[in-house]
Design a protein around this motif. Structure first.
Motif, PDB file in Angstrom:
ATOM      1  N   PRO A 142       0.947  -1.364  -0.065  1.00 55.03           N
ATOM      2  CA  PRO A 142       0.082   0.030   0.098  1.00 55.03           C
ATOM      3  C   PRO A 142       0.734   1.344   0.165  1.00 55.03           C
ATOM      4  O   PRO A 142       1.987   1.202   0.456  1.00 55.03           O
ATOM      5  N   LYS A 143       0.369   2.346  -0.484  1.00 52.90           N
ATOM      6  CA  LYS A 143       0.993   3.502  -0.601  1.00 52.90           C
ATOM      7  C   LYS A 143       1.868   3.937   0.505  1.00 52.90           C
ATOM      8  O   LYS A 143       3.328   4.503   0.536  1.00 52.90           O
ATOM      9  N   PRO A 144       1.220   3.970   1.772  1.00 51.96           N
ATOM     10  CA  PRO A 144       1.842   4.564   2.940  1.00 51.96           C
ATOM     11  C   PRO A 144       3.252   3.676   2.958  1.00 51.96           C
ATOM     12  O   PRO A 144       4.214   4.388   3.456  1.00 51.96           O
ATOM     13  N   LYS A 145       3.103   2.510   3.217  1.00 50.79           N
ATOM     14  CA  LYS A 145       4.250   1.407   3.143  1.00 50.79           C
ATOM     15  C   LYS A 145       5.269   1.728   2.193  1.00 50.79           C
ATOM     16  O   LYS A 145       6.350   1.757   2.395  1.00 50.79           O
ATOM     17  N   ALA A 146       4.890   1.784   0.875  1.00 51.95           N
ATOM     18  CA  ALA A 146       5.599   2.031  -0.169  1.00 51.95           C
ATOM     19  C   ALA A 146       6.633   3.382  -0.095  1.00 51.95           C
ATOM     20  O   ALA A 146       7.696   3.514  -0.522  1.00 51.95           O
ATOM     21  N   ASP A 147       5.646   4.385   0.293  1.00 55.05           N
ATOM     22  CA  ASP A 147       6.514   5.657   0.749  1.00 55.05           C
ATOM     23  C   ASP A 147       7.626   5.504   1.688  1.00 55.05           C
ATOM     24  O   ASP A 147       8.769   6.169   1.458  1.00 55.05           O
ATOM     25  N   GLN A 148       7.266   4.553   2.756  1.00 51.30           N
ATOM     26  CA  GLN A 148       8.007   4.520   3.833  1.00 51.30           C
ATOM     27  C   GLN A 148       9.484   3.870   3.172  1.00 51.30           C
ATOM     28  O   GLN A 148      10.557   4.202   3.611  1.00 51.30           O
ATOM     29  N   GLU A 186      14.953  -3.306   7.030  1.00 53.42           N
ATOM     30  CA  GLU A 186      13.593  -3.062   5.856  1.00 53.42           C
ATOM     31  C   GLU A 186      13.748  -4.190   4.742  1.00 53.42           C
ATOM     32  O   GLU A 186      12.649  -4.519   4.133  1.00 53.42           O
ATOM     33  N   LEU A 187      14.890  -4.565   4.294  1.00 49.05           N
ATOM     34  CA  LEU A 187      14.859  -5.396   3.201  1.00 49.05           C
ATOM     35  C   LEU A 187      14.428  -6.848   3.812  1.00 49.05           C
ATOM     36  O   LEU A 187      13.710  -7.603   2.878  1.00 49.05           O
TER      37      LEU A 187
END
Length: 201
Positions: free
Chosen positions: A28-34, A88-89
């Motif tokens: 989702p966009k918020p997670k992708a932005d992060q 993160e990875l």
């Protein structure tokens, strides 16, 4: 035949000999932005020289390799020693492995700083990947057109618009019979990170 665009489908995009499955909003966009912000700042990006047409040139993108430190990986004359997974990875790896139903050992990270950065036609068919590897490609950042075509006849060419937070799974015979590229574009001024998860055998 003209190329076709598949922005939202998740069924197989290849008409024969292999599979490409596209999931446009896997993150989702918020997670992708992060993740985009974190990966730009935290990964150890380098610009490596590669051999093309008999001469050495600098890759038109930044790269980093993470994974099993005991298993180096190489392509186009580059031999890379993996760095240890970042938090993160690892989070992204766990999500992708669940969807791909594959255990990956490495991730090759590519940072395309703008539309001038690119990757030419190639197949991910190194021997260390096995005969029919599964490659999971995650995109964060600017949308770019990803192109694939049959390796032998070069037609038809298929365009896929890789969106922010998307996942593209390539598996089956796709790396034997299809090649792919990320061409340059004048319309993109923003950066894009691409994570290609793979399993070395």
């Amino acid at each position: 035949m003209q190329s076709s665009l598949f922005p939202t489908q998740s069924n197989n995009l290849l008409p024969f000999q292999g599979e490409m499955l596209f999931f446009p909003e896997f993150f989702p966009k918020p997670k992708a932005d992060q993740y985009l912000s974190q990966l730009i700042d935290s990964l150890e990006w380098r610009q490596e020289p590669i051999w093309m047409f008999g001469k050495q040139v600098m890759q038109p993108r930044m790269t980093a390799l993470y994974g099993d430190p005991k298993m180096p990986y190489g392509y186009s004359g580059i031999r890379m020693t993996p760095l240890s997974w970042t938090s993160e990875l690892r989070e992204i790896l766990e999500e992708v492995q669940g969807k791909a139903e594959t255990v990956f050992t490495h991730v090759l990270c590519n940072y395309y700083r703008d539309g001038k950065d690119s990757m030419g036609w190639h197949r991910d068919n190194e021997k260390v990947l096995g005969e029919n590897p599964t490659i999971a490609s995650v995109t964060f950042g600017a949308e770019r057109i990803f192109q694939t075509r049959p390796y032998a006849g070069k037609k038809p060419k298929i365009d896929i618009q890789l969106t922010h937070g998307s996942l593209l799974l390539m598996r089956g015979e796709s790396q034997q019979f299809w090649e792919h590229q990320l061409p340059k574009t004048k319309s993109c001024l923003q950066g894009r990170i691409n994570l290609t998860f793979r399993r070395l055998v």
